[in-house]
Write a protein that holds these residues in place. Structure first.
Motif, mmCIF file in Angstrom:
data_model
loop_
_atom_site.group_PDB
_atom_site.id
_atom_site.type_symbol
_atom_site.label_atom_id
_atom_site.label_comp_id
_atom_site.label_asym_id
_atom_site.label_seq_id
_atom_site.Cartn_x
_atom_site.Cartn_y
_atom_site.Cartn_z
ATOM 1 N N ALA A 289 0.944 -1.132 -0.027
ATOM 2 C CA ALA A 289 0.117 0.047 -0.021
ATOM 3 C C ALA A 289 0.869 1.190 -0.049
ATOM 4 C CB ALA A 289 -0.818 -0.227 1.271
ATOM 5 N N GLU A 290 2.226 1.208 0.209
ATOM 6 C CA GLU A 290 2.959 2.411 0.060
ATOM 7 C C GLU A 290 2.871 2.955 -1.020
ATOM 8 O OE1 GLU A 290 6.786 1.227 1.672
ATOM 9 O OE2 GLU A 290 6.148 1.239 3.899
ATOM 10 N N ALA A 291 3.253 4.376 -1.163
ATOM 11 C CA ALA A 291 3.295 5.100 -2.416
ATOM 12 C C ALA A 291 4.534 4.618 -3.331
ATOM 13 C CB ALA A 291 3.222 6.623 -2.275
ATOM 14 N N THR A 292 5.438 3.951 -2.676
ATOM 15 C CA THR A 292 6.545 3.785 -3.380
ATOM 16 C C THR A 292 6.760 2.211 -3.528
ATOM 17 O OG1 THR A 292 8.195 3.355 -1.453
ATOM 18 C CG2 THR A 292 8.234 5.503 -2.452
ATOM 19 N N ARG A 326 -2.830 -9.818 -7.236
ATOM 20 C CA ARG A 326 -3.145 -8.942 -8.096
ATOM 21 C C ARG A 326 -4.228 -7.854 -7.743
ATOM 22 N NH1 ARG A 326 -2.183 -7.684 -13.335
ATOM 23 N NH2 ARG A 326 -0.868 -9.666 -13.576
ATOM 24 N N GLU A 327 -5.211 -8.515 -7.053
ATOM 25 C CA GLU A 327 -6.558 -7.913 -6.522
ATOM 26 C C GLU A 327 -6.108 -6.996 -5.351
ATOM 27 O OE1 GLU A 327 -10.505 -10.955 -7.454
ATOM 28 O OE2 GLU A 327 -8.940 -11.330 -5.701
ATOM 29 N N ALA A 328 -5.374 -7.658 -4.549
ATOM 30 C CA ALA A 328 -4.597 -6.696 -3.463
ATOM 31 C C ALA A 328 -3.911 -5.380 -3.915
ATOM 32 C CB ALA A 328 -3.886 -7.448 -2.664
ATOM 33 N N GLN A 329 -3.208 -5.523 -5.118
ATOM 34 C CA GLN A 329 -2.495 -4.389 -5.547
ATOM 35 C C GLN A 329 -3.472 -3.463 -6.286
ATOM 36 O OE1 GLN A 329 0.179 -7.249 -7.758
ATOM 37 N NE2 GLN A 329 1.548 -5.425 -7.326
ATOM 38 N N GLU A 330 -4.620 -3.904 -6.801
ATOM 39 C CA GLU A 330 -5.451 -3.051 -7.726
ATOM 40 C C GLU A 330 -6.582 -2.507 -6.733
ATOM 41 O OE1 GLU A 330 -6.452 -5.407 -10.918
ATOM 42 O OE2 GLU A 330 -4.633 -5.595 -11.569
#
Length: 348
Positions: A289-292, A326-330
């Motif tokens: 979840a971090e911006a980087t 992938r869902e966790a990332q999107e």
């Protein structure tokens, strides 16, 4: 008095004050230094379980006089976290038991324990009883946490209490150092007020374990259960990022068999192996979840979270969130909700 509520009221205390609410004290704005001192003296006298009176050290109160305090009144125990300003205090004692455990974050030039006054160094932990007259001198910035406990709840008689009060600094006791002090240092965390009813048996178990250790007397294993669970969870939380941490390592740390460890955690939300995976999953979700996050490879995220492989991280995320990697990332909002749920599940 001026309290700023920090948490939800869960029940009413015996004195009509909210029980289970973290209460924050601050000196009201717009008062003169002398009025600030009188306001602090009034609050202080009502915050401890005995008639105590603060007095000025100098003739005039400095303009920057600004003591602060936090309080939590729970069933069978209470906590007061004070950062004092320059003052002296004395009390005449009371006719009923009033038992406290004090952790001094800073030094104190003079504090009376059972009628004997002595200097106290930073980090000191002592028992004391307000039923015995005493006094202390507080320099500006004196900081201490006080845990008031019900001796009947712990099954303590007068002889045991006197033995505890006669002990010198107990900060190096393993249970004090590894379990009780971290709890006293972190009790102000967000959301604690909502858990105060659950905290009572945990506080009782931790204090039972500490007192049993200090007095070298056996305790009922049932009374020690929650303290043991807290100690294991603390060990896991400290080490979960190390991929080498397994249930076998926890067994070695706890001096329990695998079967005994299993039964210890029976009734908890998660067994030990699942607790380790859950903490690693939460760490991975927070890193994702971090911006980087885009700068890190997924394999790197898995390793930093304590997983032995990317595939292990994928399985754990699916297990605890129902989402694919992938869902966790999107799905950032769903990820935030699942992370909050997992954080609550893995709390100490």
């Amino acid at each position: 008095m001026q309290y700023t509520p920090h948490g939800e009221v869960t029940a009413g205390g015996s004195d009509g004050a909210p029980q289970g609410q973290i209460l924050r004290y601050s000196v009201p704005a717009g008062l003169s230094p002398e009025e600030k001192f009188d306001h602090w003296r009034s609050w202080y006298g009502s915050a401890i379980d005995a008639p105590a009176r603060l007095e000025k050290i100098e003739k005039s109160v400095p303009p920057g006089f600004n003591p602060t305090a936090l309080g939590l009144d729970g069933p069978g125990f209470s906590l007061v976290d004070v950062t004092n300003d320059a003052a002296s205090c004395h009390w005449d004692g009371v006719s009923y038991p009033s038992d406290w455990l004090l952790h001094f974050r800073s030094s104190c030039d003079k504090f009376s324990f059972s009628g004997h006054s002595e200097a106290v160094s930073a980090g000191t932990v002592r028992f004391f009883d307000l039923s015995v007259p005493g006094n202390f001198y507080a320099s500006a910035g004196l900081s201490a946490v006080r845990l008031h406990f019900d001796r009947e709840l712990l099954g303590l008689d007068d002889t045991s209490v006197k033995r505890l009060q006669g002990l010198a600094d107990i900060k190096e006791n393993p249970i004090m150092k590894g379990l009780v002090l971290p709890a006293l240092s972190g009790w102000q965390r967000t959301g604690l007020a909502q858990e105060v009813q659950r905290l009572q048996p945990v506080v009782r178990s931790m204090m039972t374990a500490l007192i049993s250790s200090l007095l070298e007397t056996p305790a009922d294993p049932r009374d020690l259960r929650l303290a043991r669970i807290a100690a294991v969870k603390k060990f896991v939380r400290k080490n979960f990022r190390n991929p080498a941490l397994t249930v076998d390592e926890v067994v070695t740390y706890s001096f329990l068999s695998r079967r005994a460890l299993y039964y210890l955690f029976e009734g908890e939300g998660l067994q030990v192996s699942a607790h380790i995976r859950a903490l690693r999953t939460l760490e991975a979700l927070e890193l994702l979840a971090e911006a980087t996050a885009w700068k890190r490879s997924l394999t790197d995220v898995a390793g930093a979270s304590g997983f032995t492989s990317l595939q292990a991280m994928r399985r754990a995320i699916r297990e605890f969130t129902g989402l694919s990697l992938r869902e966790a990332q999107e799905k950032s909002e769903v990820l935030r909700i699942r992370s909050a749920e997992l954080r609550k599940l893995t709390e100490l």
